[in-house]
Scaffold this active site. Sequence first.
Site, PDB file in Angstrom:
ATOM      1  N   GLU A   1       0.819  -1.210   0.000  1.00 15.77           N
ATOM      2  CA  GLU A   1       0.000   0.000   0.000  1.00 15.77           C
ATOM      3  C   GLU A   1       0.859   1.271   0.000  1.00 15.77           C
ATOM      4  OE1 GLU A   1      -3.018   0.137  -0.548  1.00 15.77           O
ATOM      5  OE2 GLU A   1      -3.820   2.023   0.204  1.00 15.77           O
ATOM      6  N   ASP A   2       1.925   1.258   0.811  1.00 18.20           N
ATOM      7  CA  ASP A   2       2.630   2.521   1.067  1.00 18.20           C
ATOM      8  C   ASP A   2       4.030   2.618   0.471  1.00 18.20           C
ATOM      9  OD1 ASP A   2       0.465   3.363   2.508  1.00 18.20           O
ATOM     10  OD2 ASP A   2       1.268   2.758   4.449  1.00 18.20           O
TER      11      ASP A   2
END
Length: 753
Positions: free
Chosen positions: A90-91
């Site tokens: 996600e990051d």
Amino acid sequence: MPNEYQVDPKTYDVEKHYQELEHKIAASGNSINLNRVRAAFEVAERAHAGQKRKDGTPYISHCIAASIIAAEMGLDEDSIVASLLHDCVEDTTLTHEDIARSFGPAVADLVEGVTKLTRVTFMSAEEQQMENLRKMLLAMTNDIRVILIKMADRLHNMRTMDYQTEEKQRVKSLETMEVYAPIAHRLGMQRMKWELEDLSLRYLDPEGYEAITEYLDERMDTLQSFMQDIEQRIQTRLEQEGIKCSISSRIKHIYSIYRKMYAQKIDINGIFDLCAFRVITDDVTECYAALGVIHSMFKPVPGRFKDYISTPKPNNYRSVHTTVIGDQGIPFEVQLRTWEMHLSAEYGVAAHWKYKSGENGVKPGDEEKFAWVRRLLETQQESDAQDFFHNLKIDMFADEVFVFSPKGDVISLPAGATPIDFAYSIHSGVGNSMVGAKVNGRIVNFDYSLHNGDIVEIRTSKSAPGPSRDWLQLAKSGSARTKIKQWLKKERREENVLHGKEMFERELRQAGIAPADIYTDEILPQILKRLAFPHVDDLYAAIGYGGITATRTVNRIKDELQRSQATEQKTALDKIEEQAERRNKREHHAVHGILVEGLDNCLIKFSRCCTPVPGDDVIGFITRGAGVSIHRKDCENYLNSPEENRGRWIRVGWAERTTDEYSTTLLLLSVQRSGLVMDVATVLNSLNAKVRNLSARDVDNNRSTVNITVEVHTLSELRLIINRLSGVHGVIRVARVGSAEAKAHFDEKGNPK
Ligand code: MN
């Protein structure tokens, strides 16, 4: 509100933090390859390098903390590794493939699963949305470990929320309270549930939370000495009784006190049972024995005893609960359970891995005791969490699918639903103007079956042709079909009429009805009236748009036809009865047509015992003062006439032409059934027979008899009637009264012998 979990960025030591994880892993007793864990830690640290949390600590601190929670839950190696990497996809720039290459596809799938859950946007605070969201999270997780890792992630975020904006605190807390805590509950993870609830409450109602913690803090000394005292006394007493056990006590968690205050609308001072005691024994027998001892020490509060051992809660929670009153009149709750029950109550589904590893860290791992985990394992052979959760999922939500709108709303649809269902669930206008659909960014056909977690986007156009009839087959939800039908009804009249007529006539032919038979001036208006359509085109249109099915219409027409036949029959019966009545009034009808040997103009009477008709061989009997009575030659009264009467029988014959009608009686024996009289009447009517009397009754052995008196001109007419009546369904015999046949089968009253 800083707390023990809040790390000071100035003093944060990532290596020290990581060491804490290794300690937790060691304490869990699971055999876990620490090299692999460290490799994951290093990959995650590099990937998140430079990223900081709101409180200023390096982002990796969150990853380590989540892994520590996972280790405390006793999760397996892949889960610990995945916990460290859970925010990478996600990051950071890492991909599923990267993770799969380094740590294997299982870990990559876990991370991807967590990522999917993380992407679930929490849009609405409506209760319906909450429930859907809960179900969706569970339904879209095909591996239970994904949910558990997500729980660990959420728990750590909740523990360190102080630096977030108030708005984010509120939204996350609401989501935690409404979605994650209930899931923890559903999975039997009591400890997780309690902490999530208390943390959420802290942000959702800071004042209420504060009031309770202050109240408890002020009384902490008193409460603690009370708990120690009771604990000690129970311990001593149970030891005396030879029951081995471990006792602990706690103040109930804040949210449970809070809820009680609101549910019962009482002040915190009114809540007495703030403390709960837990007695853990080795086996169930000791558990109940301990309960007996405690009930002898303290007075139980009536109605508060609950046996979740004999009847476990749906989430498999097992314990015995009782509330008793101590010496000072203070009530307190005691929960009794075995170690096995304790472990599953604390960790729920997660206890599965504690079992798998052969150790549990709480008590020596007597594998035999983990009955419920074993039950789970039995259903899945190899202890495969994926299968386990798959089963769980099927059981819980087999008939639903949960998808997202582009705005992030969760829409619940029936399993197998298509973009058509989705479009109509948004608004009928969306459905009616739909020209295309995208799922997860890709164009799909209208018959695409939606999957849990799909993001569905509907393309609409003002110049859309509108729903087609095929959509009725593709839509799985009743509401979508209804809306499609409504549209078709309104917008497509001419087409519906043509289409409906075709379907209607095809169905008629299939039912063996020629359409031409229906389209008559008599029948068609009746049918339309019956089906409540003003015009036949309206009927076609309704079939065409699907408001009524052709099959149903034709079935009703069949009913209608039968009904009108029945009415005709009824009218026939009425007519017969009418005639019979009229005849009865004209008693002593004609006496003509009989020639009596040697006598003219004598009084003639037809006997009732055999009711002769022209064509019968007849004989006369000279009565005393009542003329000549005419009998059939096969009449029993003639055949068995007493000797002394022999001289009174005289020869008689029929005139060449008889025009009168002669009354004669038939006895009919039939299998008992409904509609018999109706059918008999129909036959008589079809032969234009004049019926003077028709009476039926049920007799023994499921038989019915019908007594029929008709007026006929000749014997051949009568024979035809007998023939036809014999052919009526269920009829066993038709006999003339007075005949040998009648004598053989019926008694004097017409009852069968
Ligand atoms: Mn996270």
